[in-house]
Write a protein that holds these residues in place. Sequence first.
Motif, PDB file in Angstrom:
ATOM      1  N   ASN A 189      16.027  11.547 -60.029  1.00 29.29           N
ATOM      2  CA  ASN A 189      16.487  10.910 -61.129  1.00 29.29           C
ATOM      3  C   ASN A 189      16.463   9.299 -61.260  1.00 29.29           C
ATOM      4  N   CYS A 246      23.758   4.824 -56.572  1.00 35.94           N
ATOM      5  CA  CYS A 246      24.782   5.734 -57.510  1.00 35.94           C
ATOM      6  C   CYS A 246      26.201   5.035 -57.750  1.00 35.94           C
ATOM      7  N   CYS A 276      25.245  11.469 -50.655  1.00 29.42           N
ATOM      8  CA  CYS A 276      25.152  10.995 -51.797  1.00 29.42           C
ATOM      9  C   CYS A 276      24.726  11.899 -52.709  1.00 29.42           C
ATOM     10  N   PRO A 329      24.859  12.003 -56.204  1.00 32.76           N
ATOM     11  CA  PRO A 329      24.036  11.781 -57.427  1.00 32.76           C
ATOM     12  C   PRO A 329      22.762  11.778 -57.047  1.00 32.76           C
ATOM     13  N   ASN A 330      22.187  11.219 -55.899  1.00 33.20           N
ATOM     14  CA  ASN A 330      20.923  11.360 -55.363  1.00 33.20           C
ATOM     15  C   ASN A 330      20.403  12.532 -54.582  1.00 33.20           C
ATOM     16  N   LYS A 331      21.488  13.495 -54.289  1.00 31.71           N
ATOM     17  CA  LYS A 331      20.998  14.697 -53.562  1.00 31.71           C
ATOM     18  C   LYS A 331      20.720  14.446 -52.372  1.00 31.71           C
TER      19      LYS A 331
END
Length: 129
Positions: A66, A86, A106, A108-110
Amino acid sequence: MEPKKTKPLGFWMVLIAVIAAAAILGMILVHGNRHTGGAVQVTQNGETVGLYPLDEDQTLRFDSDNGGYNIVVISGGTVRVSEASCPDQVCVRKGATDQTNDPIACLPNKLVVQVVGGGEQNNQLDGVS
């Protein structure tokens, strides 16, 4: 009108004691399975992207699909996320760890950073399993 029946005080005391004992036992089980590990396993998008020795100081950067990133620092026998793109910064605020069953995530960043035993994947049960 009949007066409303209530449970005796002894019932409530026993109930509170049972709940407290269960909570204490749960904490002991969760923290009892934590051990100092020997390696850091980094997983991104559900796949292991690296296994690094915990006793070698290094700084690693992981870029996500992303457009985000995480900076992972292994230093002094611990691992931490020092910087992340994030917005919530939960992974950064988590701080350093050298314990198994204490992952840094994390969402959002997987990315998941976890200490594992001696360079092999740790198959211990966690406190939830």
